[in-house]
Design an enzyme around this catalytic site. Structure first.
Site, mmCIF file in Angstrom:
data_model
loop_
_atom_site.group_PDB
_atom_site.id
_atom_site.type_symbol
_atom_site.label_atom_id
_atom_site.label_comp_id
_atom_site.label_asym_id
_atom_site.label_seq_id
_atom_site.Cartn_x
_atom_site.Cartn_y
_atom_site.Cartn_z
ATOM 1 N N ARG A 15 67.580 46.207 47.550
ATOM 2 C CA ARG A 15 66.872 45.842 46.359
ATOM 3 C C ARG A 15 67.417 46.849 45.147
ATOM 4 O O ARG A 15 67.913 46.512 44.383
ATOM 5 C CB ARG A 15 65.252 45.903 46.426
ATOM 6 C CG ARG A 15 64.767 44.844 45.235
ATOM 7 C CD ARG A 15 64.452 45.578 44.169
ATOM 8 N NE ARG A 15 63.673 46.867 44.289
ATOM 9 C CZ ARG A 15 63.291 47.762 43.379
ATOM 10 N NH1 ARG A 15 63.817 47.637 42.265
ATOM 11 N NH2 ARG A 15 62.311 48.920 43.618
ATOM 12 N N ASP A 16 66.778 48.175 45.292
ATOM 13 C CA ASP A 16 66.688 48.897 44.136
ATOM 14 C C ASP A 16 68.426 49.369 44.223
ATOM 15 O O ASP A 16 69.058 49.656 42.980
ATOM 16 C CB ASP A 16 66.074 50.161 44.385
ATOM 17 C CG ASP A 16 65.747 50.989 43.209
ATOM 18 O OD1 ASP A 16 66.102 50.569 42.064
ATOM 19 O OD2 ASP A 16 65.274 52.045 43.362
ATOM 20 N N HIS A 207 59.897 59.155 45.788
ATOM 21 C CA HIS A 207 61.217 58.231 45.581
ATOM 22 C C HIS A 207 61.876 59.029 44.508
ATOM 23 O O HIS A 207 61.798 59.020 43.408
ATOM 24 C CB HIS A 207 60.633 56.816 44.906
ATOM 25 C CG HIS A 207 61.948 55.843 44.642
ATOM 26 N ND1 HIS A 207 61.723 54.702 45.080
ATOM 27 C CD2 HIS A 207 62.853 55.948 43.507
ATOM 28 C CE1 HIS A 207 62.958 54.006 44.582
ATOM 29 N NE2 HIS A 207 63.374 55.014 43.675
ATOM 30 N N HIS A 209 65.707 60.115 42.677
ATOM 31 C CA HIS A 209 67.108 60.046 42.383
ATOM 32 C C HIS A 209 67.712 61.254 42.432
ATOM 33 O O HIS A 209 67.138 62.319 42.078
ATOM 34 C CB HIS A 209 66.967 59.028 40.908
ATOM 35 C CG HIS A 209 66.705 57.577 41.067
ATOM 36 N ND1 HIS A 209 67.687 56.569 40.863
ATOM 37 C CD2 HIS A 209 65.508 56.915 41.576
ATOM 38 C CE1 HIS A 209 66.945 55.572 41.168
ATOM 39 N NE2 HIS A 209 65.753 55.729 41.540
ATOM 40 N N CYS A 240 70.185 54.442 37.838
ATOM 41 C CA CYS A 240 69.220 54.092 36.816
ATOM 42 C C CYS A 240 70.152 53.608 35.572
ATOM 43 O O CYS A 240 70.655 54.493 34.893
ATOM 44 C CB CYS A 240 68.292 55.343 36.417
ATOM 45 S SG CYS A 240 67.290 54.563 35.014
ATOM 46 N N ASN A 249 69.891 56.273 43.756
ATOM 47 C CA ASN A 249 68.797 56.914 44.976
ATOM 48 C C ASN A 249 69.414 57.906 45.864
ATOM 49 O O ASN A 249 70.332 57.916 46.115
ATOM 50 C CB ASN A 249 68.184 55.598 45.594
ATOM 51 C CG ASN A 249 67.506 54.680 44.811
ATOM 52 O OD1 ASN A 249 66.401 54.988 44.577
ATOM 53 N ND2 ASN A 249 68.128 53.483 44.704
#
Length: 299
Positions: A15-16, A207, A209, A240, A249
């Site tokens: 997803r991300d 979470h 990055h 991002c 990520n």
């Protein structure tokens, strides 16, 4: 505080990791990725997102992906559902757990979802009510917890009330996201110290990055604070769109290698995970973003 004995990794690659890809990715390739991750032993996989394809074209086939994956017993297959329509679509696809997200930065909230933080939280109330009535669990995300592309540094005191609001409305877990990857280990420890005064550590996740190369250090700092759940993305997929030079990520392979070195249990097979990352990297026509995978493949 001693390190956790077990850590749960929340795999966000499908997803991300894929949502910002410019090239179309077939449903079959997404299904293969999710099935590879399941086979590697990941216990929680964020499969897709039920949002308007106008905003996130890459997530348009999420219902088809859910219909085609091989769902293993004991594995959570979750989806992002930012509004009631998305929740209803997720429910129709058989999703048993959804995620909602808010920002710790007012500027990011306005630019990203065109409303204030408090308005975004109010929008979740009907989702939470519907989730309770259908027995669906809800996980919360807070973005920009250590920095914002528009506001700069974000204080832990800004993050804590947003995390508390998500927890109070029924999110069983709240993941704190360094969306633009500017945070450091010291910032991370203080973040969890402050937020855990309002939300128990056992219901918090990290979470990170890796834009500034600090994500693995921030995971370790979080472990020192008793945090035992981390979001990560196979092959370091994702980026991002709001942060210049963002590398996405933290790679699941790299987190797993760290945890194995610390003797922390995850139940994940590193070799199978590396193979999954290599396969999707080939599909995307790009180098694997995991340092561990690159080092292993060079041996």
């Amino acid at each position: 505080m001693s390190l956790p004995e077990k850590v749960r990794l929340v795999e966000v690659g499908p997803r991300d990791g894929l949502q910002n890809e410019a090239q179309p990715i077939s449903v079959a390739d997404k299904v293969r990725l999710v099935d590879d991750l399941s086979a590697a032993g990941l216990g929680y996989i964020e499969v897709g997102s039920f949002v308007s394809p106008k905003w996130v074209p890459q997530m348009a086939g999420s219902a088809e992906v859910f219909a085609a994956i091989s769902q293993r017993p004991g594995v959570t297959y979750a989806a992002l559902a930012p509004n009631l329509r998305g929740f209803e679509d997720a429910l129709a696809a058989g999703v048993k757990e959804v995620a909602v997200f808010a920002a710790a930065s007012e500027a990011f909230s306005q630019r990203n979802i065109n409303c204030s933080i408090s308005e975004s939280l109010n929008r979740f109330e009907p989702i939470m009510a519907a989730a309770r009535s259908h027995g669906v669990r809800v996980r919360g995300y807070v973005s920009c917890v250590l920095g914002c592309p528009y506001e700069g540094k974000v204080s832990a005191e800004q993050v804590a009330p947003v995390a508390k609001a998500l927890h109070d409305m029924g999110c069983y877990e709240v993941s704190l996201g360094d969306t633009i990857g500017t945070g450091t280990a010291g910032d991370t420890r203080r973040l969890f110290e402050v937020v855990s005064a309002l939300v128990p550590r056992a219901q918090l996740a990290g979470h990170f990055h890796d834009t500034y190369g600090q994500a693995l250090a921030n995971v370790y700092a979080s472990l020192l604070e008793g945090i035992s759940v981390f979001d990560s993305s196979v092959a370091g997929l994702g980026g991002c769109p709001y942060a210049k030079g963002a590398t996405g990520n933290i790679a699941t392979e790299d987190v797993l290698y760290l945890l194995q070195g610390l003797g922390i249990e995850t139940g994940i097979d590193l070799d199978a995970l590396i193979a999954a990352g290599q396969r999707i990297s080939q599909v995307l026509g790009r180098a694997n973003g995991s340092r561990v995978a690159r080092a292993r493949s060079a041996q």
